[in-house]
Structures are given as C-alpha cells and as structure tokens.
Write a protein that holds these residues in place. Structure first.
Motif, short mmCIF file in Angstrom:
data_model
loop_
_atom_site.label_atom_id
_atom_site.label_comp_id
_atom_site.label_asym_id
_atom_site.label_seq_id
_atom_site.Cartn_x
_atom_site.Cartn_y
_atom_site.Cartn_z
N VAL A 1 0.85 -1.21 0.00
CA VAL A 1 0.00 0.00 0.00
C VAL A 1 0.88 1.25 0.00
O VAL A 1 0.62 2.21 -0.73
CB VAL A 1 -0.95 -0.03 1.22
CG1 VAL A 1 -1.73 1.28 1.33
CG2 VAL A 1 -1.89 -1.21 1.15
N VAL A 2 1.93 1.26 0.80
CA VAL A 2 2.85 2.41 0.87
C VAL A 2 3.54 2.61 -0.48
O VAL A 2 3.68 3.74 -0.96
CB VAL A 2 3.87 2.22 2.01
CG1 VAL A 2 4.96 3.27 1.95
CG2 VAL A 2 3.18 2.24 3.35
N ILE A 3 3.94 1.53 -1.13
CA ILE A 3 4.61 1.62 -2.44
C ILE A 3 3.64 2.20 -3.48
O ILE A 3 4.01 3.09 -4.26
CB ILE A 3 5.15 0.24 -2.87
CG1 ILE A 3 6.32 -0.14 -1.99
CG2 ILE A 3 5.56 0.25 -4.34
CD1 ILE A 3 6.83 -1.54 -2.20
N LEU A 4 2.40 1.72 -3.50
CA LEU A 4 1.43 2.25 -4.45
C LEU A 4 1.13 3.72 -4.20
O LEU A 4 1.03 4.52 -5.15
CB LEU A 4 0.14 1.43 -4.40
CG LEU A 4 0.21 0.04 -5.01
CD1 LEU A 4 -1.10 -0.71 -4.79
CD2 LEU A 4 0.52 0.13 -6.50
N LEU A 5 1.01 4.11 -2.94
CA LEU A 5 0.78 5.52 -2.63
C LEU A 5 1.98 6.38 -3.05
O LEU A 5 1.82 7.48 -3.57
CB LEU A 5 0.49 5.70 -1.15
CG LEU A 5 -0.88 5.20 -0.67
CD1 LEU A 5 -0.98 5.33 0.86
CD2 LEU A 5 -2.00 5.97 -1.33
N GLY A 6 3.19 5.87 -2.82
CA GLY A 6 4.40 6.60 -3.22
C GLY A 6 4.48 6.76 -4.73
O GLY A 6 4.81 7.84 -5.25
N LEU A 7 4.17 5.71 -5.49
CA LEU A 7 4.17 5.81 -6.95
C LEU A 7 3.10 6.78 -7.43
O LEU A 7 3.32 7.57 -8.36
CB LEU A 7 3.94 4.43 -7.57
CG LEU A 7 5.12 3.46 -7.49
CD1 LEU A 7 4.71 2.09 -8.01
CD2 LEU A 7 6.31 3.99 -8.27
N TYR B 1 1.97 9.35 -5.79
CA TYR B 1 2.44 10.68 -5.47
C TYR B 1 3.48 11.16 -6.48
O TYR B 1 3.45 12.31 -6.93
CB TYR B 1 3.03 10.70 -4.05
CG TYR B 1 3.61 12.03 -3.65
CD1 TYR B 1 2.77 13.11 -3.36
CD2 TYR B 1 4.99 12.23 -3.59
CE1 TYR B 1 3.30 14.33 -3.00
CE2 TYR B 1 5.52 13.44 -3.24
CZ TYR B 1 4.68 14.50 -2.94
OH TYR B 1 5.20 15.71 -2.60
N LEU B 2 4.40 10.26 -6.88
CA LEU B 2 5.41 10.63 -7.87
C LEU B 2 4.78 10.95 -9.22
O LEU B 2 5.18 11.90 -9.90
CB LEU B 2 6.45 9.52 -8.00
CG LEU B 2 7.40 9.34 -6.83
CD1 LEU B 2 8.31 8.14 -7.07
CD2 LEU B 2 8.24 10.59 -6.63
N VAL B 3 3.81 10.15 -9.62
CA VAL B 3 3.12 10.42 -10.89
C VAL B 3 2.38 11.74 -10.81
O VAL B 3 2.40 12.55 -11.74
CB VAL B 3 2.16 9.25 -11.24
CG1 VAL B 3 1.23 9.61 -12.39
CG2 VAL B 3 2.96 8.01 -11.57
N TRP B 4 1.75 12.01 -9.71
CA TRP B 4 1.02 13.26 -9.53
C TRP B 4 1.97 14.46 -9.58
O TRP B 4 1.66 15.48 -10.17
CB TRP B 4 0.26 13.20 -8.20
CG TRP B 4 -0.52 14.43 -7.90
CD1 TRP B 4 -1.68 14.82 -8.47
CD2 TRP B 4 -0.17 15.42 -6.95
NE1 TRP B 4 -2.11 16.00 -7.93
CE2 TRP B 4 -1.18 16.39 -6.98
CE3 TRP B 4 0.88 15.58 -6.06
CZ2 TRP B 4 -1.16 17.52 -6.18
CZ3 TRP B 4 0.90 16.70 -5.27
CH2 TRP B 4 -0.10 17.66 -5.32
N ARG B 5 3.15 14.32 -8.96
CA ARG B 5 4.15 15.41 -8.96
C ARG B 5 4.72 15.64 -10.35
O ARG B 5 4.98 16.77 -10.74
CB ARG B 5 5.31 15.07 -8.03
CG ARG B 5 5.04 15.14 -6.58
CD ARG B 5 5.25 16.46 -6.02
NE ARG B 5 6.64 16.90 -6.11
CZ ARG B 5 7.07 17.98 -5.53
NH1 ARG B 5 6.26 18.69 -4.83
NH2 ARG B 5 8.30 18.38 -5.67
#
Length: 118
Positions: A96-102, A104-108
């Motif tokens: 879940v943390v990895i998916l949220l981090g990815l 966030y990176l895509v959003w940025r």
C-alpha cells in the motif's frame, strides 16, 4: 459340616467338627468384613486420570530455582515475537505504501492542474 456333626458319635468327633465349623464361620465373617470395607471405600473414592498425547514431548521440571534463566528465555521469546509482528506488519502495509508513493510521484511529475511551471 452340619451333616458331619449329625454323624459324629463320640465327643472327640463332635469337638473337631465344632472347631472346624467355628473356623469356617470366622473366615466367613472376616470375608464379609473385608467386602463391607471395600464397598465403603470404593463408594467414596476419587479417580484421577491424566491423558498424554502419544507424540507429545514430556514436560521436564525446571532446574532454575531463581527464575533468571526462565526470565531470559521469556525475554528472548518476546523479542523474536515482536520482530515477527513488525515484519508481518511491514509485509502487509508495504504494498500500500509503495502504491501511494508511486501515485504521489506520478502526480508530482504531471504537475497539479492549478500550478504552472516557470
């Protein structure tokens, strides 16, 4: 014995039969007493049964009179259990943390629609 007593003709025979009759009567009374004793004791007895699984390890008595070795063993066991919980928790939360981090990176990288780059 009573039939022998009826057939006895002299005093010696009568006395012998009466002695034997007395001994047999005494044995009968003793056996009746033993039966009564056993009946009384078995009526109020308690039976304790211990069942042990065939392949179960035998529990040995602790030789640690102060409890120090037992405390160290319990502490080591608790430490390993805590590490096990932490690793299990990370394994459950990690994806879940990895998916949220990815995300966030895509959003940025795409940038927010309201912000403009200079």
């Amino acid at each position: 014995m009573l039939a022998l007593l009826a057939q006895a003709h002299n005093i010696n025979d009568i006395i012998t039969v009466q002695n034997q009759l007395g001994q047999i009567t005494q044995q009968i009374e003793q056996l009746k007493g033993q039966i009564q004793y056993l009946d009384h004791n078995t009526a109020y007895s308690t039976i304790a049964v211990t069942l042990v699984e065939a392949g179960a390890p035998v529990q040995s008595a602790s030789t640690d009179s102060w409890g120090f070795a037992t405390a160290l063993n319990a502490a080591a066991h608790n430490f390993v259990t805590t590490v096990n919980y932490v690793v299990s928790g990370l394994g459950a939360i990690g994806p879940v943390v990895i998916l949220l981090g990815l995300g966030y990176l895509v959003w940025r990288r795409r940038g927010s629609p309201g912000l403009k780059r200079a």
